[in-house]
Design a protein around this motif. Sequence first.
Motif, mmCIF file in Angstrom:
data_model
loop_
_atom_site.group_PDB
_atom_site.id
_atom_site.type_symbol
_atom_site.label_atom_id
_atom_site.label_comp_id
_atom_site.label_asym_id
_atom_site.label_seq_id
_atom_site.Cartn_x
_atom_site.Cartn_y
_atom_site.Cartn_z
ATOM 1 N N LEU A 168 35.974 49.129 35.717
ATOM 2 C CA LEU A 168 35.785 48.314 36.917
ATOM 3 C C LEU A 168 36.859 47.231 37.019
ATOM 4 O O LEU A 168 37.373 46.966 38.109
ATOM 5 C CB LEU A 168 34.392 47.674 36.899
ATOM 6 C CG LEU A 168 33.217 48.627 37.150
ATOM 7 C CD1 LEU A 168 31.895 47.927 36.876
ATOM 8 C CD2 LEU A 168 33.243 49.155 38.581
ATOM 9 N N ALA A 169 37.196 46.624 35.878
ATOM 10 C CA ALA A 169 38.224 45.577 35.889
ATOM 11 C C ALA A 169 39.581 46.155 36.282
ATOM 12 O O ALA A 169 40.316 45.567 37.095
ATOM 13 C CB ALA A 169 38.298 44.911 34.518
ATOM 14 N N ALA A 170 39.933 47.314 35.703
ATOM 15 C CA ALA A 170 41.211 47.943 36.025
ATOM 16 C C ALA A 170 41.248 48.381 37.489
ATOM 17 O O ALA A 170 42.272 48.237 38.167
ATOM 18 C CB ALA A 170 41.444 49.140 35.108
ATOM 19 N N ALA A 171 40.131 48.914 37.972
ATOM 20 C CA ALA A 171 40.065 49.365 39.363
ATOM 21 C C ALA A 171 40.183 48.187 40.326
ATOM 22 O O ALA A 171 40.858 48.282 41.357
ATOM 23 C CB ALA A 171 38.757 50.117 39.599
ATOM 24 N N TRP A 172 39.538 47.091 39.979
ATOM 25 C CA TRP A 172 39.602 45.912 40.846
ATOM 26 C C TRP A 172 41.024 45.359 40.911
ATOM 27 O O TRP A 172 41.513 44.973 41.973
ATOM 28 C CB TRP A 172 38.639 44.842 40.336
ATOM 29 C CG TRP A 172 38.659 43.574 41.140
ATOM 30 C CD1 TRP A 172 39.144 42.361 40.770
ATOM 31 C CD2 TRP A 172 38.164 43.403 42.487
ATOM 32 N NE1 TRP A 172 38.998 41.449 41.776
ATOM 33 C CE2 TRP A 172 38.396 42.065 42.849
ATOM 34 C CE3 TRP A 172 37.572 44.265 43.393
ATOM 35 C CZ2 TRP A 172 38.037 41.553 44.089
ATOM 36 C CZ3 TRP A 172 37.206 43.757 44.641
ATOM 37 C CH2 TRP A 172 37.451 42.419 44.980
ATOM 38 N N HIS A 173 41.693 45.352 39.759
ATOM 39 C CA HIS A 173 43.094 44.908 39.715
ATOM 40 C C HIS A 173 43.973 45.819 40.563
ATOM 41 O O HIS A 173 44.840 45.348 41.319
ATOM 42 C CB HIS A 173 43.584 44.880 38.271
ATOM 43 C CG HIS A 173 45.031 44.504 38.138
ATOM 44 N ND1 HIS A 173 45.490 43.207 38.313
ATOM 45 C CD2 HIS A 173 46.138 45.259 37.846
ATOM 46 C CE1 HIS A 173 46.801 43.182 38.148
ATOM 47 N NE2 HIS A 173 47.214 44.404 37.865
ATOM 48 N N ALA A 174 43.755 47.138 40.435
ATOM 49 C CA ALA A 174 44.541 48.106 41.210
ATOM 50 C C ALA A 174 44.255 47.962 42.700
ATOM 51 O O ALA A 174 45.155 48.108 43.536
ATOM 52 C CB ALA A 174 44.230 49.527 40.747
ATOM 53 N N LEU A 175 42.996 47.668 43.037
ATOM 54 C CA LEU A 175 42.625 47.511 44.450
ATOM 55 C C LEU A 175 43.321 46.306 45.056
ATOM 56 O O LEU A 175 43.836 46.376 46.181
ATOM 57 C CB LEU A 175 41.100 47.364 44.551
ATOM 58 C CG LEU A 175 40.522 47.355 45.963
ATOM 59 C CD1 LEU A 175 40.781 48.683 46.654
ATOM 60 C CD2 LEU A 175 39.015 47.080 45.913
ATOM 61 N N ARG A 176 43.365 45.210 44.313
ATOM 62 C CA ARG A 176 44.040 44.004 44.807
ATOM 63 C C ARG A 176 45.547 44.238 44.939
ATOM 64 O O ARG A 176 46.181 43.764 45.877
ATOM 65 C CB ARG A 176 43.761 42.843 43.876
ATOM 66 C CG ARG A 176 42.293 42.419 43.851
ATOM 67 C CD ARG A 176 42.091 41.183 43.002
ATOM 68 N NE ARG A 176 42.802 40.035 43.555
ATOM 69 C CZ ARG A 176 42.815 38.822 42.971
ATOM 70 N NH1 ARG A 176 42.186 38.635 41.820
ATOM 71 N NH2 ARG A 176 43.461 37.840 43.526
ATOM 72 N N SER A 177 46.114 44.991 43.962
ATOM 73 C CA SER A 177 47.549 45.281 44.022
ATOM 74 C C SER A 177 47.871 46.157 45.212
ATOM 75 O O SER A 177 48.896 45.977 45.877
ATOM 76 C CB SER A 177 47.989 45.965 42.721
ATOM 77 O OG SER A 177 47.783 45.120 41.610
ATOM 78 N N ALA A 178 47.002 47.162 45.482
ATOM 79 C CA ALA A 178 47.222 48.058 46.608
ATOM 80 C C ALA A 178 47.116 47.318 47.935
ATOM 81 O O ALA A 178 47.829 47.626 48.889
ATOM 82 C CB ALA A 178 46.227 49.216 46.552
ATOM 83 N N ALA A 179 46.219 46.337 47.968
ATOM 84 C CA ALA A 179 46.052 45.561 49.191
ATOM 85 C C ALA A 179 47.270 44.681 49.456
ATOM 86 O O ALA A 179 47.588 44.391 50.595
ATOM 87 C CB ALA A 179 44.801 44.709 49.098
#
Length: 205
Positions: A194-205
């Motif tokens: 979840l932490a890695a996905a959240w980081h990736a989501l913010r980076s993609a945004a």
Amino acid sequence: MADCCNNTSCAIEALKQRQSKTLKIVLGINATMFVVVFVAGWLAHSTALLSDSLDNLGDALTYALSLYVVSRSAHEKAVVALFKGGLILLAGLFVLGQVIYRLFVPALPLFDAMGGIGVLSLLANSLCLFLLWKHRSDDINMSSVWACSRNDIATNLAVIVAAGAVWLFNSAWPDLVVGLALSVLLISSSARVLAAAWHALRSAA
């Protein structure tokens, strides 16, 4: 016309095709093992085996979702990774619930079934881990899949150890202890995904 395979886009497409092929194989393995291990765990009264089967089910769903997002954007991959982390968390909480249930409704597990199915699961998941090894650093999608597969090996080894302890001590406690440990492993793994996905989501945004 120039050969498209000299282009970066063609190389990326080839990688996606290899990822899809690998995911289809491990999806089939985990779906099959879910049925086998769940039935064995239910009949053997083993919390550890039931948790192992749910892990296989979660993995099968994870691989199906990963297959869906292979050709999608980084944003979509991150969203699906969040969902996968949620699935791992639910599996961990379910196993924890099974441990608590067995404290009040005890039953002695069948150690021979635990050991035999544990070894079979270990072989199946070792094959999955081998197939996924080359994709473990491709992207957030495949890295979360790799994390699931790596956890499976630890789960299988724990079930085998629990089977031996149940036989040695003629007690259900080793099965419950391993079930509790597996629930903690799943919950902690979900936190990392979840932490890695959240980081990736913010980076993609």
